[in-house]
Design a protein around this motif. Structure first.
Motif, PDB file in Angstrom:
ATOM      1  N   LYS A 111      -2.701   5.468  -3.584  1.00  0.00           N
ATOM      2  CA  LYS A 111      -3.695   6.540  -3.458  1.00  0.00           C
ATOM      3  C   LYS A 111      -2.997   7.883  -3.581  1.00  0.00           C
ATOM      4  CE  LYS A 111      -6.908   8.622  -0.121  1.00  0.00           C
ATOM      5  NZ  LYS A 111      -6.184   9.919  -0.050  1.00  0.00           N
ATOM      6  N   ASP A 112      -3.678   8.857  -4.230  1.00  0.00           N
ATOM      7  CA  ASP A 112      -3.115  10.186  -4.387  1.00  0.00           C
ATOM      8  C   ASP A 112      -1.787  10.040  -5.135  1.00  0.00           C
ATOM      9  OD1 ASP A 112      -3.300  13.100  -3.703  1.00  0.00           O
ATOM     10  OD2 ASP A 112      -1.519  12.671  -2.504  1.00  0.00           O
ATOM     11  N   PHE A 113      -0.691  10.652  -4.683  1.00  0.00           N
ATOM     12  CA  PHE A 113       0.533  10.505  -5.465  1.00  0.00           C
ATOM     13  C   PHE A 113       1.158   9.116  -5.300  1.00  0.00           C
ATOM     14  CE2 PHE A 113       2.847  11.709  -1.587  1.00  0.00           C
ATOM     15  CZ  PHE A 113       4.052  11.034  -1.717  1.00  0.00           C
ATOM     16  N   GLY A 114       0.584   8.288  -4.424  1.00  0.00           N
ATOM     17  CA  GLY A 114       0.966   6.879  -4.415  1.00  0.00           C
ATOM     18  C   GLY A 114       0.538   6.171  -5.690  1.00  0.00           C
ATOM     19  N   ALA A 115      -0.455   6.752  -6.404  1.00  0.00           N
ATOM     20  CA  ALA A 115      -0.898   6.162  -7.671  1.00  0.00           C
ATOM     21  C   ALA A 115       0.179   6.279  -8.745  1.00  0.00           C
ATOM     22  CB  ALA A 115      -2.213   6.797  -8.123  1.00  0.00           C
ATOM     23  N   ALA A 150      -3.695  -1.302  -8.384  1.00  0.00           N
ATOM     24  CA  ALA A 150      -4.993  -0.641  -8.220  1.00  0.00           C
ATOM     25  C   ALA A 150      -4.706   0.750  -7.679  1.00  0.00           C
ATOM     26  CB  ALA A 150      -5.887  -1.414  -7.255  1.00  0.00           C
ATOM     27  N   THR A 151      -5.352   1.760  -8.241  1.00  0.00           N
ATOM     28  CA  THR A 151      -5.063   3.131  -7.824  1.00  0.00           C
ATOM     29  C   THR A 151      -6.340   3.900  -7.538  1.00  0.00           C
ATOM     30  OG1 THR A 151      -5.015   3.944 -10.110  1.00  0.00           O
ATOM     31  CG2 THR A 151      -2.932   3.178  -9.167  1.00  0.00           C
ATOM     32  N   LEU A 152      -6.195   4.923  -6.697  1.00  0.00           N
ATOM     33  CA  LEU A 152      -7.300   5.784  -6.313  1.00  0.00           C
ATOM     34  C   LEU A 152      -6.870   7.238  -6.462  1.00  0.00           C
ATOM     35  CD1 LEU A 152      -7.031   3.274  -4.049  1.00  0.00           C
ATOM     36  CD2 LEU A 152      -9.135   4.315  -3.234  1.00  0.00           C
ATOM     37  N   GLY A 153      -7.653   8.023  -7.169  1.00  0.00           N
ATOM     38  CA  GLY A 153      -7.459   9.460  -7.164  1.00  0.00           C
ATOM     39  C   GLY A 153      -6.762  10.058  -8.354  1.00  0.00           C
ATOM     40  N   LEU A 154      -5.805   9.365  -8.954  1.00  0.00           N
ATOM     41  CA  LEU A 154      -5.065   9.944 -10.069  1.00  0.00           C
ATOM     42  C   LEU A 154      -4.922   8.942 -11.206  1.00  0.00           C
ATOM     43  CD1 LEU A 154      -2.138  11.834  -8.274  1.00  0.00           C
ATOM     44  CD2 LEU A 154      -4.099  12.854  -9.416  1.00  0.00           C
ATOM     45  N   PRO A 155      -5.281   9.335 -12.432  1.00  0.00           N
ATOM     46  CA  PRO A 155      -5.049   8.468 -13.588  1.00  0.00           C
ATOM     47  C   PRO A 155      -3.589   8.523 -13.999  1.00  0.00           C
ATOM     48  CG  PRO A 155      -5.903  10.556 -14.343  1.00  0.00           C
ATOM     49  CD  PRO A 155      -5.877  10.627 -12.833  1.00  0.00           C
ATOM     50  N   PHE A 203       0.841  -1.196   0.000  1.00  0.00           N
ATOM     51  CA  PHE A 203       0.000   0.000   0.000  1.00  0.00           C
ATOM     52  C   PHE A 203       0.877   1.248   0.000  1.00  0.00           C
ATOM     53  CE2 PHE A 203      -2.662  -3.286   1.897  1.00  0.00           C
ATOM     54  CZ  PHE A 203      -3.886  -3.080   1.266  1.00  0.00           C
ATOM     55  N   LEU A 204       0.628   2.142  -0.949  1.00  0.00           N
ATOM     56  CA  LEU A 204       1.433   3.348  -1.127  1.00  0.00           C
ATOM     57  C   LEU A 204       0.593   4.579  -0.803  1.00  0.00           C
ATOM     58  CD1 LEU A 204       3.075   2.285  -4.507  1.00  0.00           C
ATOM     59  CD2 LEU A 204       4.082   2.108  -2.220  1.00  0.00           C
ATOM     60  N   HIS A 205       0.998   5.321   0.200  1.00  0.00           N
ATOM     61  CA  HIS A 205       0.195   6.447   0.676  1.00  0.00           C
ATOM     62  C   HIS A 205       0.404   7.708  -0.165  1.00  0.00           C
ATOM     63  CE1 HIS A 205       3.550   8.662   2.542  1.00  0.00           C
ATOM     64  NE2 HIS A 205       4.001   7.512   3.018  1.00  0.00           N
ATOM     65  N   GLY A 206      -0.429   8.719   0.099  1.00  0.00           N
ATOM     66  CA  GLY A 206      -0.289  10.023  -0.538  1.00  0.00           C
ATOM     67  C   GLY A 206       0.125  11.069   0.483  1.00  0.00           C
ATOM     68  N   ILE A 243       0.554   8.772   5.853  1.00  0.00           N
ATOM     69  CA  ILE A 243       1.620   7.878   6.272  1.00  0.00           C
ATOM     70  C   ILE A 243       1.077   6.456   6.150  1.00  0.00           C
ATOM     71  CG2 ILE A 243       2.866   9.471   7.802  1.00  0.00           C
ATOM     72  CD1 ILE A 243       1.163   8.387  10.127  1.00  0.00           C
ATOM     73  N   TRP A 244       1.856   5.488   6.563  1.00  0.00           N
ATOM     74  CA  TRP A 244       1.408   4.091   6.485  1.00  0.00           C
ATOM     75  C   TRP A 244       0.057   3.902   7.161  1.00  0.00           C
ATOM     76  CZ3 TRP A 244      -0.122   0.883  10.323  1.00  0.00           C
ATOM     77  CH2 TRP A 244       0.130   1.288  11.641  1.00  0.00           C
ATOM     78  N   TYR A 245      -0.187   4.663   8.234  1.00  0.00           N
ATOM     79  CA  TYR A 245      -1.366   4.484   9.084  1.00  0.00           C
ATOM     80  C   TYR A 245      -2.670   4.659   8.313  1.00  0.00           C
ATOM     81  CZ  TYR A 245      -4.123   5.022  13.415  1.00  0.00           C
ATOM     82  OH  TYR A 245      -5.033   4.882  14.444  1.00  0.00           O
TER      83      TYR A 245
END
Length: 233
Positions: free
Chosen positions: A102-106, A124-129, A31-34, A38-40
Motif C-alpha cells: 500500500k502507498d509506497f509499499g506498492a 496486489a497493490t493499493l494506491g500507486l500504479p 504486507f508492505l506498509h506506506g 507501520i506493521w500495525y
C-alpha cells in the motif's frame, strides 16, 4: 493482538528489522506498509489471512516502527528496503511469497518482483500504479503545494514538522489523508497548516490505537528515514 507474534531479524549490515507474524500455513503473504504507517496498519488483514490458512508477515522497514534506523538516514534507498525484505525471507526460510503493498509499499512490491521474480508468486497493490524510476509522469502533474513536492524539498518538511511533536505530525497527516480531496497548501502555507488542531481523528482509528501504536512508535523513530524513503530518493 489475537496471536500476532513479534521477532527481530538482523540483516547483513547489522540492523535489526522488526517483523510481526501470525499463522502457519505453507503459503505466505507479506504486507508492505506506506507512510506514515507501520506493521500495525495491516493487523486486521493479517488476522483474516491467518484464519484463512495462510502465514501472514508484516515488517517495519529500517527507520520505521520498531526496526533499527540506518546509520545515515539521508542515504537510505529502496535498494536497502528491497535487500532487507529478501534477507528477512531468507532468515525465515521462506522461498516464495504473495506481496501486498500500500502507498509506497506498492512500488516496493513491484521492485522486489522485478529484481527477485523467483521469490514472488503474486502481488496486489493499493494506491500507486507501476511507474518506471524517473518516469516524467511522476512529476509536475499537481500544484506546487502538493504534499509530495513539499516533503521532497530538503529541510522544508523538517521545519514544518519541527513545530510539533512526532505524534501530532502523524495525527495531522492521518486527518489530512482521510479527506476526499488531496491536500494542497497555498504559497504561504505549509502542509501542517492545513489541519485545524481541534479536528478529531478519522473514524477508522481510535485514540487508544493511535496513541499506543502510531504515536508511540513515531516518537521513537522520528521522520529522518521516512522523508528520505519514499520522498527524496
Amino acid at each position: 493482538m489475537e496471536g500476532i507474534q513479534h521477532k527481530f531479524i538482523q540483516v547483513s549490515d547489522g540492523l535489526k528489522i522488526h517483523v510481526a507474524e501470525i499463522g502457519s500455513g505453507p503459503s505466505v503473504v507479506v504486507f508492505l506498509h506506506g507512510f506514515p504507517e507501520i506493521w500495525y496498519s495491516w493487523r486486521h488483514q493479517m488476522i483474516a489471512v491467518a484464519k484463512a490458512g495462510y502465514r501472514a508477515i508484516a515488517p517495519d522497514y529500517r527507520g520505521y516502527g520498531l526496526s533499527d534506523p540506518p546509520p545515515e538516514p539521508q542515504k537510505a534507498s529502496f535498494v536497502d528496503f528491497i535487500k532487507d525484505m529478501v534477507e528477512v525471507l531468507d532468515a525465515l526460510s521462506i522461498q516464495k511469497v504473495f506481496l501486498v503493498g500500500k502507498d509506497f509499499g506498492a512500488p516496493l512490491a513491484y521492485y522486489i518482483a522485478l529484481l527477485h521474480p523467483n521469490r514472488v508468486s503474486a502481488i496486489a497493490t493499493l494506491g500507486l500504479p507501476f511507474l518506471a524510476p524517473k518516469n516524467p509522469l511522476r512529476h509536475n502533474l499537481l500544484p506546487e503545494g502538493f504534499y509530495v513536492y513539499r516533503w521532497k524539498e530538503p529541510g522544508r518538511a523538517e521545519a514544518d514538522f519541527g513545530r510539533f511533536d512526532a505524534r501530532t505530525v502523524v495525527r495531522y497527516i492521518y486527518i489530512l489523508f482521510s479527506k476526499s480531496e488531496i491536500p494542497i497548501a497555498s504559497e504561504n502555507q505549509e502542509v501542517m497548516d492545513l489541519v485545524e488542531p481541534s479536528t478529531p481523528l478519522p473514524p477508522w482509528i481510535t485514540e487508544e490505537e493511535f496513541e499506543s501504536s502510531y504515536g508511540d512508535l513515531y516518537e521513537k523513530s522520528g521522520f529522518e528515514t521516512a522523508l528520505q524513503v519514499p520522498y527524496r530518493i
